[in-house]
Enzyme design. Structure first.
Site, mmCIF file in Angstrom:
data_model
loop_
_atom_site.group_PDB
_atom_site.id
_atom_site.type_symbol
_atom_site.label_atom_id
_atom_site.label_comp_id
_atom_site.label_asym_id
_atom_site.label_seq_id
_atom_site.Cartn_x
_atom_site.Cartn_y
_atom_site.Cartn_z
ATOM 1 N N SER A 93 67.587 81.013 46.830
ATOM 2 C CA SER A 93 69.160 80.932 46.497
ATOM 3 C C SER A 93 69.754 79.851 47.264
ATOM 4 O O SER A 93 68.989 78.584 47.679
ATOM 5 C CB SER A 93 69.724 82.046 46.517
ATOM 6 O OG SER A 93 71.124 82.213 46.114
ATOM 7 N N ASP A 97 68.737 84.068 34.809
ATOM 8 C CA ASP A 97 69.831 84.097 35.967
ATOM 9 C C ASP A 97 71.126 84.194 35.593
ATOM 10 O O ASP A 97 71.382 83.167 35.151
ATOM 11 C CB ASP A 97 69.365 83.166 36.812
ATOM 12 C CG ASP A 97 69.942 83.246 38.393
ATOM 13 O OD1 ASP A 97 70.980 84.137 38.369
ATOM 14 O OD2 ASP A 97 69.336 82.828 39.206
ATOM 15 N N HIS A 136 68.630 87.051 39.168
ATOM 16 C CA HIS A 136 68.747 86.304 40.277
ATOM 17 C C HIS A 136 68.230 87.026 41.669
ATOM 18 O O HIS A 136 68.665 87.939 42.002
ATOM 19 C CB HIS A 136 70.297 86.083 40.640
ATOM 20 C CG HIS A 136 70.513 85.147 41.981
ATOM 21 N ND1 HIS A 136 70.547 83.642 41.438
ATOM 22 C CD2 HIS A 136 70.918 85.195 43.112
ATOM 23 C CE1 HIS A 136 70.830 82.901 42.856
ATOM 24 N NE2 HIS A 136 70.862 84.042 43.506
#
EC number: 3.1.1.23
Length: 425
Positions: free
Chosen positions: A207, A345, A376
């Protein structure tokens, strides 16, 4: 008689209402859980080259179906929620040592070091340098699970603890982690290179960490020395492009934005004395910070504008997002690079995926992997209801790293053979 006929018809009416209600509930469940979505291998975007052909042969997960848990695994929201609340199931507790580095501005950076638990498949000394997601650290369950798996595959692991993220480590300067600051990650990498001069590096970012590691590698060619490859998972590539999508209610992104902003507020306020105290010698940019705006902030953009950009003296939110995003640096990365996102996501709008797609069309070292499901940082696997401890993402990153290590070993052996043949001639 008419009254009796009307009474007898009532159960039939009620049965029809019940049937319609059940059908409506089932329809909502099927839609929300995305049960009609097929399972399939991930979509792959890459240039045809010797490296890509070798990866397709050496990484079965790239061409096999990713099969999430049957009942809920096709919902990106549930995958994301489970990652957010649980991290992982039955997460191990790898044993490591915490290292402290004093930065030039007085900040104290920390990272955790985990030694390998087995010999690597190519027999070399290889270290994974890992950068977690926003406000995360080595104690998060998804990091622990990944580190344990990597250790068992022969990797030493160094995991950055984002500045200010660990609740028991006080800030020693008026600065905390930001979206794209690479100082602490770079300090960790330099420590590893100095302490283990023979080791080679596999760079991994999750991320926000994906943005940081890609930006770090692209900042200067020297940062790619001793790096075998890089893997970025579930990043958004451009904060400037993402900010508008984060304010939209589509896929509940505005709600996720609120939740992440609330978490960031708690972290910042837990360090309020170190950041904003009267006794603190802080940069001029922080002097005019209005904490009342921080208390009322409901989005990451408001927090970034009021606080985060000021840690590095950016004059505007636009400048902060432009300078801190890795998009400007991706084309400067020359080592093998795998970019992984999930199509469902809810945090990364599909328009942002044009960035890795375009890059993979131009660069032979880049492979973009896009499974249909995973949410995610979820990517859970399992048969029906209960997920497995190890995720598809954990396996893919290690499988790719193993393949790159073997690719480099093969290249080295070929070079040695050519040298021997040249000497014989």
């Amino acid at each position: 008689m008419n009254a009796m006929m009307e009474t007898s018809e009532l159960p039939a009416v009620f049965d029809g209402v019940k049937l319609a209600a059940v059908a409506a509930v089932l329809y909502v469940i099927v839609r929300c859980l995305n049960l009609k979505s097929p399972t399939a291998p991930p979509d792959l975007y890459f240039q045809d080259s010797g490296l890509s052909r070798f990866l397709l042969k050496s990484c079965p997960l790239l061409t096999k179906e990713y099969i999430p848990p049957l009942i809920w695994g096709k919902s990106g929201h549930i995958q994301t929620a489970l990652y957010g609340k649980m991290g992982r199931v039955r997460s191990p507790h790898p044993y490591g040592h915490r290292k402290f580095i004093t930065m030039s501005d007085g900040a104290t950076s920390t990272f955790d070091l985990f030694e390998p638990l087995a010999e690597h498949c190519v027999g070399d000394d290889i270290t994974m340098v890992i950068c977690p997601g926003i406000a995360n650290h080595s104690e998060k369950q998804y990091i622990r699970t990944f580190v344990d798996y990597a250790q068992k595959n022969g990797y030493r692991c160094a995991v950055l603890n984002h500045l200010g993220a660990l609740p028991n480590i006080e800030l020693t300067s008026p600065r905390m982690f930001t979206y794209g600051c690479t100082w602490e990650f770079g300090a960790m990498v330099n420590y590893i290179k100095k302490t283990y001069p023979l080791t080679q590096l596999v760079v991994v970012g999750f991320s926000l960490g994906g943005n940081i590691v890609c930006k770090y590698l692209g900042e200067t060619q020297a940062n790619q020395e001793k790096v075998l490859c890089c893997v970025s998972v579930c990043q958004g590539y451009s904060a400037l492009r993402a900010q508008e999508t984060f304010m939209q209610w589509d896929q509940c992104r505005r709600f996720y934005n609120f939740l992440m902003a609330d978490n960031m507020k708690k972290i910042i306020l837990s360090h309020r004395q170190a950041l904003f105290g009267d006794h603190v010698k802080k940069p001029q940019s922080l002097e005019d910070t209005d904490l009342s705006r921080l208390y009322t902030a409901t989005s990451l953009m408001q927090i970034d504008d009021n606080v985060m950009r000021k840690f590095h003296g950016y004059n505007s939110l636009k400048e902060y997002y432009e300078e801190e995003s890795c998009m400007r640096y991706l084309h400067r990365i020359y080592v093998p690079l795998m970019l992984v996102n999930a199509a469902d996501d809810p945090l990364v709008h599909e328009s942002l995926l044009a960035i890795p797609k375009s890059l993979s069309e131009k660069r032979e070292n880049v492979m973009f992997v896009l499974p249909l499901h995973g949410g995610h940082l979820g990517f859970f696997e399992g048969s029906v209801l209960f997920p497995e401890p190890l995720t598809w993402m954990d396996k893919l990153v290690v499988e790719y790293a193993n393949a790159i290590c073997q690719w480099e070993r093969n290249k080295s052996q070929c070079s040695d053979t050519e040298l021997v043949e040249a000497d014989l001639e």
